[in-house]
Every structure is written in C-alpha cells, then in structure tokens.
Design an enzyme around this catalytic site. Structure first.
Site, mmCIF file in Angstrom:
data_model
loop_
_atom_site.group_PDB
_atom_site.id
_atom_site.type_symbol
_atom_site.label_atom_id
_atom_site.label_comp_id
_atom_site.label_asym_id
_atom_site.label_seq_id
_atom_site.Cartn_x
_atom_site.Cartn_y
_atom_site.Cartn_z
ATOM 1 N N PRO A 9 0.557 -1.218 0.257
ATOM 2 C CA PRO A 9 -0.011 -0.093 0.126
ATOM 3 C C PRO A 9 0.910 1.586 -0.585
ATOM 4 C CG PRO A 9 -0.429 -0.810 1.623
ATOM 5 C CD PRO A 9 0.208 -1.934 1.377
ATOM 6 N N ASN A 10 0.018 2.370 -0.938
ATOM 7 C CA ASN A 10 0.837 3.721 -0.848
ATOM 8 C C ASN A 10 2.173 3.587 -1.475
ATOM 9 O OD1 ASN A 10 -0.659 5.188 0.112
ATOM 10 N ND2 ASN A 10 -0.430 4.108 2.232
ATOM 11 N N ARG A 17 5.494 10.694 -1.550
ATOM 12 C CA ARG A 17 6.257 10.446 0.044
ATOM 13 C C ARG A 17 6.812 11.572 -0.135
ATOM 14 N NH1 ARG A 17 4.263 4.626 1.209
ATOM 15 N NH2 ARG A 17 4.732 5.389 3.188
ATOM 16 N N TYR A 22 11.840 8.089 0.869
ATOM 17 C CA TYR A 22 11.501 7.286 0.056
ATOM 18 C C TYR A 22 12.379 7.446 -1.352
ATOM 19 C CZ TYR A 22 7.968 6.058 3.325
ATOM 20 O OH TYR A 22 7.154 5.796 4.606
ATOM 21 N N ASN A 71 7.788 -5.332 -1.510
ATOM 22 C CA ASN A 71 7.705 -4.395 -0.264
ATOM 23 C C ASN A 71 6.547 -4.121 0.705
ATOM 24 O OD1 ASN A 71 8.134 -1.972 1.965
ATOM 25 N ND2 ASN A 71 8.960 -1.034 -0.479
ATOM 26 N N ALA A 74 2.739 -0.620 4.741
ATOM 27 C CA ALA A 74 2.779 -0.459 6.217
ATOM 28 C C ALA A 74 2.258 -1.941 6.921
ATOM 29 C CB ALA A 74 1.746 0.538 6.132
ATOM 30 N N GLU A 95 12.757 -9.279 1.559
ATOM 31 C CA GLU A 95 11.725 -7.753 1.940
ATOM 32 C C GLU A 95 13.146 -6.560 1.856
ATOM 33 O OE1 GLU A 95 9.508 -8.122 5.228
ATOM 34 O OE2 GLU A 95 10.092 -6.725 5.829
ATOM 35 N N HIS A 97 12.584 -2.405 2.288
ATOM 36 C CA HIS A 97 12.040 -1.429 2.350
ATOM 37 C C HIS A 97 12.840 -0.264 1.514
ATOM 38 C CE1 HIS A 97 9.227 -3.447 4.636
ATOM 39 N NE2 HIS A 97 10.943 -3.862 5.417
ATOM 40 N N ARG A 104 13.346 4.573 11.904
ATOM 41 C CA ARG A 104 12.695 5.522 12.187
ATOM 42 C C ARG A 104 11.904 5.121 13.221
ATOM 43 N NH1 ARG A 104 9.491 5.737 6.689
ATOM 44 N NH2 ARG A 104 8.581 6.795 6.586
HETATM 45 C C1 DQA Z 1 8.005 1.347 4.034
HETATM 46 C C2 DQA Z 1 8.399 1.065 4.769
HETATM 47 C C3 DQA Z 1 6.850 1.249 5.505
HETATM 48 O O1 DQA Z 1 7.114 1.325 7.167
HETATM 49 C C4 DQA Z 1 5.763 2.416 4.861
HETATM 50 O O2 DQA Z 1 4.806 2.102 5.427
HETATM 51 C C5 DQA Z 1 6.141 2.131 3.558
HETATM 52 C C6 DQA Z 1 7.579 2.019 3.065
HETATM 53 C C7 DQA Z 1 9.450 1.601 2.528
HETATM 54 O O3 DQA Z 1 9.602 0.993 1.785
HETATM 55 O O4 DQA Z 1 10.669 1.858 3.479
HETATM 56 O O5 DQA Z 1 4.638 2.118 2.866
HETATM 57 O O6 DQA Z 1 7.841 -0.322 3.503
#
Ligand code: DQA
Length: 143
Positions: A9-10, A17, A22, A71, A74, A95, A97, A104
């Site tokens: 998501p997102n 963002r 990011y 990825n 959240a 995984e 990020h 963070r």
């Molecule tokens: C994320 C880190 C997560 O905490 C966040 O909610 C994201 C992006 C990252 O790629 O750094 O949406 O997965």
C-alpha cells in the site's frame, strides 16, 4: 529467471511521499530501473493497496516464479496474513524497504513479515530493489 516484485500500500504514491525517506523515484521509474539493470531477468511487477490482493499473488507466486521481492509497505508492521502467505511460498523471498525502517519511528522498526523471508534489505531507497535482485540471483545459483 523469473522474479515477481510485489509492492504494498501507498507505494503507488511515491511521487507524493517524503523523498528524504523514499527517494526521488516514482514506482514506475523504480520498475524501469530494475528491468534496465537486469535485462536478462523476466520481471512481473504487482502493486496493490489491498491486503487480500497481495495475499492472492503471494499464494500463487511459487507456481510461476523463481524468486519474490516484496515491499509490504505499512503491512510490514501489521500483517500476520501476509506473514502466513509468505511462509507458504516456497521460492527465495527478499523483503525490501526504501527507507531504513530501523532508524524510524518505533512502530516501523519491527517487521512481522520479514520472519518469513530469506533476507531483508532496508534503507537503500531505489537501490534496495537492485540489491534484492542481485541477492536472488546469487541465492538461486547456489541452490
Ligand atoms: C516502507 C516503510 C514502511 O514503514 C512504510 O509504511 C511504507 C514504505 C519502505 O519502503 O521504506 O509504506 O515499506
């Protein structure tokens, strides 16, 4: 070699963002960067904001692909359902990020989903994905 890259998501909103976490790449430009860096690998890119859609793709991934990069956004910090689906998936899994989740907020520092993955790469912005592909190529070579 066939790799599926699953984006949670997102991540479709990266252009809006916080670039300090990011980076400056959109999701599409990250996907182009991956394909251009590894032209001999066949990639499938999938993004969803819906947990159930992510689950269905993860559940089928080992029927078609040699490796999976995820990825979970959240959902990393909340989803036992994604953890369970990853545990069922028998191909190498990394995984990823963009941000360094360990630097963070405390609620981002724990990954529920990483427990089912072979490795976690965090904090390299778009390069986290390139490192994950490299790691999968090494892992599948030594299998
Ligand atoms: C994320 C880190 C997560 O905490 C966040 O909610 C994201 C992006 C990252 O790629 O750094 O949406 O997965």
């Amino acid at each position: 070699m066939k790799i599926i890259v699953v984006q949670g998501p997102n991540l479709n909103m990266l252009h809006k963002r916080d670039a300090s976490h990011y980076g400056n790449f959109t999701l599409d430009t990250i996907h182009s960067l991956i394909s251009e860096t590894y032209p001999d690998i066949e990639f499938t890119f999938f993004q969803s904001n819906m947990e159930g859609e992510l689950l269905e793709v993860i559940q089928r991934a080992d029927e078609e692909y040699d490796g999976l990069i995820i990825n979970p956004g959240a959902y990393t910090h909340t989803s036992i359902a994604i953890l369970d689906a990853l545990e069922l998936c028998s191909i190498p899994k990394i995984e990823v990020h963009l941000s360094n989740i360990h630097k963070r907020e405390s609620f981002r520092q724990h990954s529920i989903t990483a427990k089912a993955c072979d490795a976690q790469i965090s904090g390299g912005k778009e390069n986290s994905y390139l490192a994950a592909v490299h790691m999968l190529t090494l892992m599948t070579k030594t299998k």
